[in-house]
Design a protein around this motif. Structure first.
Motif, PDB file in Angstrom:
ATOM      1  N   ARG A   1       0.800  -1.225   0.000  1.00 40.16           N
ATOM      2  CA  ARG A   1       0.000   0.000   0.000  1.00 40.16           C
ATOM      3  C   ARG A   1       0.836   1.279   0.000  1.00 40.16           C
ATOM      4  NH1 ARG A   1      -1.437  -1.455   5.686  1.00 40.16           N
ATOM      5  NH2 ARG A   1      -3.230  -2.516   4.785  1.00 40.16           N
ATOM      6  N   LYS A   2       2.135   1.192   0.300  1.00 44.93           N
ATOM      7  CA  LYS A   2       2.984   2.378   0.315  1.00 44.93           C
ATOM      8  C   LYS A   2       3.621   2.656  -1.047  1.00 44.93           C
ATOM      9  CE  LYS A   2       4.080   1.935   5.227  1.00 44.93           C
ATOM     10  NZ  LYS A   2       5.148   1.765   6.244  1.00 44.93           N
ATOM     11  N   LYS A   3       3.378   1.780  -2.015  1.00 43.70           N
ATOM     12  CA  LYS A   3       3.931   1.951  -3.356  1.00 43.70           C
ATOM     13  C   LYS A   3       2.835   2.391  -4.309  1.00 43.70           C
ATOM     14  CE  LYS A   3       7.888   0.116  -2.019  1.00 43.70           C
ATOM     15  NZ  LYS A   3       9.159   0.876  -1.942  1.00 43.70           N
TER      16      LYS A   3
ATOM     17  N   PRO B   1       1.461  -3.544   4.527  1.00 48.11           N
ATOM     18  CA  PRO B   1       2.314  -2.383   4.765  1.00 48.11           C
ATOM     19  C   PRO B   1       3.786  -2.644   4.465  1.00 48.11           C
ATOM     20  CG  PRO B   1       1.827  -3.444   6.835  1.00 48.11           C
ATOM     21  CD  PRO B   1       1.055  -4.189   5.789  1.00 48.11           C
TER      22      PRO B   1
END
Length: 312
Positions: free
Chosen positions: A28-30, A57
């Motif tokens: 989700r951070k990319k 995450p």
């Protein structure tokens, strides 16, 4: 299991392929393109019959979600992230026969780049849903699969030392920059056996295993590597200190690894490496601690990957 039929967009080869249960495992951070919202909308518009959605995450959380997707009947797994996510998912998918599509949202995206998958969300999705399915090899080091490469010594130290913020700003250049700043040039007695035969016995600073040609840092280290030839490329470097390594990296970046006086390269299927002292090792850009012994082998056709219609 019921499936619906979707026709590929006009881009590329027109292919009609049943689109049934598709699982997305996303870091989700990319992000790239319009992000995960665009991905979901694109898949719904493509006629996916059943969509399984998992976000994590960190890449090390991905294997649990992949196993859950397989248990839930996923017929295709789309991986959203960089090489770390791809490696974790490939390790879990190996031998399952379920195809993996790559949505390259990472920093380097080396596996995707080697396969010709672009950093273009609509096209990457099209390739995942309708592209050519290829059975590709994976490497396996100390029990864990890798898709791009693995290494120990200088390479492992380089990965371990790479600053996350620097990597985010400079991408692949950060690896080389960090390496030249932190290099210690430690030569360690190293013994390498390839397919049951002694190949190297001497002082070395780095051992590399390549499944594809372009490796960490975007360096074209193995000109003849192919992910479907049933073998791994094996390289040993005897570079000692920053000057030697600058020369070696320069030759490698220019695609002339074999011309370096500090590099030996061969090819094999099963490799055993012994170090006189523990060395940091890594796979696909992720550090895995230290070891004095490495057991490495190729796993032919271990992973089915969705690829462009024409080979890269």
């Amino acid at each position: 299991m019921s499936t619906s039929t979707a026709t590929a967009p006009a881009t590329g080869t027109d292919v009609t392929r049943p689109v049934g249960t598709v699982a997305v495992v996303a870091h989700r951070k990319k992000t790239f393109g319009g992000g995960l919202d665009e991905l979901r909308a694109t898949l719904v518009a493509a006629g996916v019959g059943r969509l399984l959605w998992y976000e994590v995450p960190k890449s090390r959380k991905a294997p649990k979600k992949v196993r859950k997707a397989l248990e839930s009947g996923a017929e295709l797994l789309l991986v959203w992230g960089g090489d770390g996510m791809v490696q974790r998912c490939a390790d879990t998918l190996a031998g399952s026969g379920v195809p993996m599509g790559i949505l390259p949202a990472g920093t380097a995206n080396l596996f995707a780049t080697n396969l010709g998958i672009p950093v273009d969300l609509p096209e990457a999705v099209r390739i995942g849903l309708h592209g050519r399915r290829r059975e590709l090899d994976l490497g396996r080091i100390n029990g864990e699969h890798f898709a791009v490469m693995a290494g120990a010594g200088f390479d492992g130290d380089l990965i371990r030392e790479a600053d996350r913020k620097l990597k985010g700003k400079l991408g692949r250049v950060a690896y080389v920059w960090t390496g030249l700043r932190h290099v210690r040039g430690e030569l360690v007695r190293t013994r390498v056996r390839v397919d049951g035969t002694d190949w190297f016995d001497g002082e070395a600073s780095c051992v590399l295993f390549g499944n594809v040609g372009t490796i960490t840092g975007g360096i074209p280290a193995f000109d003849d590597a192919r992910p479907d030839d049933g073998a791994l490329e094996i390289g040993v470097s005897t570079a000692d200190g920053a000057i030697d390594w600058a020369r070696t990296l320069g030759r490698m970046a220019a695609g002339r690894s074999e011309e370096s006086p500090f590099v030996r390269i061969t090819r094999g299927r099963k490799v055993t490496v012994r170090f006189a002292q523990p060395k940091t090792y890594e796979l696909d850009g992720g550090a895995r601690g230290t070891a004095r012994r490495l057991k490495v082998r190729v796993v032919p056709g271990a992973l089915t990957v969705c690829c462009p219609d024409h080979p890269a």
